[in-house]
Enzyme design. Structure first.
Site, PDB file in Angstrom:
ATOM      1  N   GLY A  85       0.844  -1.194   0.000  1.00 56.64           N
ATOM      2  CA  GLY A  85       0.000   0.000   0.000  1.00 56.64           C
ATOM      3  C   GLY A  85       0.874   1.237   0.000  1.00 56.64           C
ATOM      4  N   LEU A  86       1.003   1.864  -1.167  1.00 56.76           N
ATOM      5  CA  LEU A  86       1.902   3.012  -1.307  1.00 56.76           C
ATOM      6  C   LEU A  86       1.124   4.286  -1.601  1.00 56.76           C
ATOM      7  CD1 LEU A  86       4.695   1.247  -3.412  1.00 56.76           C
ATOM      8  CD2 LEU A  86       4.594   1.553  -0.925  1.00 56.76           C
ATOM      9  N   GLY A  87       0.053   4.463  -0.854  1.00 57.27           N
ATOM     10  CA  GLY A  87      -0.732   5.691  -0.980  1.00 57.27           C
ATOM     11  C   GLY A  87      -0.093   6.822  -0.203  1.00 57.27           C
ATOM     12  N   ARG A  88      -0.898   7.784   0.232  1.00 59.64           N
ATOM     13  CA  ARG A  88      -0.376   8.966   0.918  1.00 59.64           C
ATOM     14  C   ARG A  88       0.391   8.613   2.186  1.00 59.64           C
ATOM     15  NH1 ARG A  88      -5.903  12.217   1.373  1.00 59.64           N
ATOM     16  NH2 ARG A  88      -6.533  10.070   1.768  1.00 59.64           N
ATOM     17  N   GLY A  92       1.386   5.157   3.238  1.00 60.83           N
ATOM     18  CA  GLY A  92       2.354   4.090   3.055  1.00 60.83           C
ATOM     19  C   GLY A  92       3.627   4.526   2.367  1.00 60.83           C
ATOM     20  N   ASP A 100       1.996  -2.107  -4.620  1.00 65.15           N
ATOM     21  CA  ASP A 100       0.710  -1.412  -4.621  1.00 65.15           C
ATOM     22  C   ASP A 100      -0.078  -1.911  -5.830  1.00 65.15           C
ATOM     23  OD1 ASP A 100      -0.489   1.347  -3.236  1.00 65.15           O
ATOM     24  OD2 ASP A 100      -1.226   1.020  -5.275  1.00 65.15           O
ATOM     25  N   SER A 123      -0.748   7.721  13.554  1.00 66.92           N
ATOM     26  CA  SER A 123      -1.261   9.085  13.421  1.00 66.92           C
ATOM     27  C   SER A 123      -0.144  10.002  12.945  1.00 66.92           C
ATOM     28  CB  SER A 123      -1.799   9.593  14.768  1.00 66.92           C
ATOM     29  OG  SER A 123      -2.335  10.897  14.640  1.00 66.92           O
ATOM     30  N   GLY A 166      -0.686  11.590   9.441  1.00 68.91           N
ATOM     31  CA  GLY A 166      -1.198  12.072   8.169  1.00 68.91           C
ATOM     32  C   GLY A 166      -0.107  12.370   7.157  1.00 68.91           C
ATOM     33  N   LYS A 202      -5.753   3.778  19.239  1.00 67.18           N
ATOM     34  CA  LYS A 202      -5.931   4.648  18.072  1.00 67.18           C
ATOM     35  C   LYS A 202      -7.409   4.950  17.828  1.00 67.18           C
ATOM     36  CE  LYS A 202      -4.574   6.828  14.295  1.00 67.18           C
ATOM     37  NZ  LYS A 202      -5.665   6.869  13.348  1.00 67.18           N
ATOM     38  N   HIS A 246      -8.301   7.588  20.229  1.00 63.62           N
ATOM     39  CA  HIS A 246      -7.604   8.784  19.733  1.00 63.62           C
ATOM     40  C   HIS A 246      -8.445   9.469  18.653  1.00 63.62           C
ATOM     41  CE1 HIS A 246      -5.076  10.539  16.524  1.00 63.62           C
ATOM     42  NE2 HIS A 246      -4.202  10.871  17.451  1.00 63.62           N
ATOM     43  N   ASN A 247      -8.961   8.697  17.708  1.00 67.14           N
ATOM     44  CA  ASN A 247      -9.742   9.285  16.627  1.00 67.14           C
ATOM     45  C   ASN A 247     -11.112   9.740  17.090  1.00 67.14           C
ATOM     46  OD1 ASN A 247      -7.525   8.542  15.113  1.00 67.14           O
ATOM     47  ND2 ASN A 247      -8.722   7.775  13.400  1.00 67.14           N
ATOM     48  N   GLU A 284     -10.504  13.003  18.465  1.00 64.56           N
ATOM     49  CA  GLU A 284     -10.286  13.911  17.336  1.00 64.56           C
ATOM     50  C   GLU A 284     -11.609  14.429  16.786  1.00 64.56           C
ATOM     51  OE1 GLU A 284      -9.033  12.860  12.940  1.00 64.56           O
ATOM     52  OE2 GLU A 284      -7.302  12.682  14.284  1.00 64.56           O
ATOM     53  N   TYR A 285     -12.613  13.560  16.683  1.00 62.12           N
ATOM     54  CA  TYR A 285     -13.939  13.988  16.229  1.00 62.12           C
ATOM     55  C   TYR A 285     -14.456  15.119  17.111  1.00 62.12           C
ATOM     56  CZ  TYR A 285     -14.745   9.837  13.213  1.00 62.12           C
ATOM     57  OH  TYR A 285     -14.701   8.875  12.235  1.00 62.12           O
TER      58      TYR A 285
END
Length: 336
Positions: A7-10, A12, A30, A120, A122, A187, A190-191, A194-195
């Site tokens: 997974g080589l998205g934003r 990874g 990916d 976490s 981003g 986590k 944690h999220n 965050e909400y």
């Protein structure tokens, strides 16, 4: 340390880059070949399939998955026949912690180790580092410590909490939270928090934006609208961007979220490219499920989650029901 990144998205791809910068060696895969080619041009070894990825890794293999939660089980199903006892699978996405418990048990039957790692940071994690919340067997987590240490932000310029006994890695920005599922449980909460934080900022800035409503008040009243009694007290034209900038300095509500909000206002004070339909990726719901089962109140987090539902139009029908009831009992027509 050698590792495979699936997974080589934003997230990874940047995690792989941060690891490679510190001397770790990466084999990347990916479903989008162009993502593999891009990372390969930066020094990684590319793989065209999961089987090729596994072949290019030395035993015991370390494979880190950064794929959507809904794709984790399918990815594991494809990997298991390719792996050997002692190999390690890490799920760094936002999986449901109960799934981690079940996966760890099933993989243990084959001698495959499983680690859940809430991540976490981003898109800024490449430079800032990633806060890592880790679950799994102690010896396996310890084996992966060089990877966690590189990914984490380190102590940096954050002073230790006065009186806090520093006996672990928390001040480095990563922590072994407990057995399987513990990392994603932390986590998840944690999220959920965050909400609530995001909702509080959003509501506050909306009140600031409405502080000049008295200027548009005509003094006319109708049966469908509560009258504004104190228009003279709502005569302010407040600049939300400047207030966000102000609060970043010395205020008790300063935070990285506020920094990002200030950046958004600086680019576009009206936030005109956003529709206001806010997604939720599951962690808020799971946090409330945990609170419910544990008998722990979570009023703010619940309100923040339900507001996200409402933002996407999920309250439209109930609002129609309200309008219908008002019309039935009082003949009230909706205002245009």
């Amino acid at each position: 340390m050698q590792f495979g990144m699936i997974g080589l998205g934003r997230m990874g791809a940047n995690m792989a880059r941060r690891l490679m910068r510190d001397g770790h060696t990466c084999v990347g895969f990916d479903v989008f070949p162009e993502s593999v080619e891009k990372l390969q041009a930066e020094g990684a070894t590319g793989a065209k399939s999961l089987s090729e990825l596994v072949e290019k890794l030395s035993a015991p293999r370390v494979l880190w998955m950064m794929v959507p939660a809904g794709n984790v089980d399918g990815t594991i199903e494809k990997l298991v026949p390719l792996l050997a006892p002692g190999d390690i699978l890490v799920d760094g996405g936002n999986s449901y912690y109960r799934d981690d418990v079940d996966r760890a048990k099933k993989l243990a039957e084959r001698g495959i180790k499983y680690v859940d790692c809430g991540t976490s940071g981003g898109v800024f994690g490449l430079e800032r580092g990633y806060c890592l919340m880790i679950g799994g067997e102690p010896q396996v987590v310890q084996h992966l410590d060089p990877i966690f240490k590189t990914l984490a932000p380190g102590v940096g310029d954050v002073a230790p909490t006065p009186g806090q006994k520093q006996h672990g890695t928390a001040e480095q920005g990563y922590l072994h939270c407990g057995p399987s599922g513990a990392g994603h449980f932390v986590k998840m909460v944690h999220n959920g928090i965050e909400y609530g934080l995001m909702a509080a900022y959003a509501e506050g800035f909306n009140i600031l934006r409405g502080a000049g409503v008295g200027k548009a008040h005509t003094g006319e009243h109708d049966a469908e609208t509560a009258p504004m009694r104190n228009a003279e007290y709502f005569q302010y034209d407040l600049d939300c961007g400047q207030i966000a900038e102000l609060w970043r300095r010395g205020s008790v509500v300063s935070s990285w979220l506020l920094d990002l909000t200030a950046q958004a206002f600086a680019r576009d004070s009206e936030l005109s490219k956003f529709s206001g339909k806010v997604s939720d990726s599951g962690e808020g719901r799971w946090t409330l499920e945990a609170a419910n089962e544990a008998g722990v109140p979570a009023h703010v987090l619940a309100a923040a989650l339900f507001q996200r539902f409402s933002s996407r139009g999920e309250a439209d029908f109930q609002n129609k029901v309200l309008s219908a009831m008002r019309f039935e009992f009082g003949g009230h027509h909706e205002k245009k």
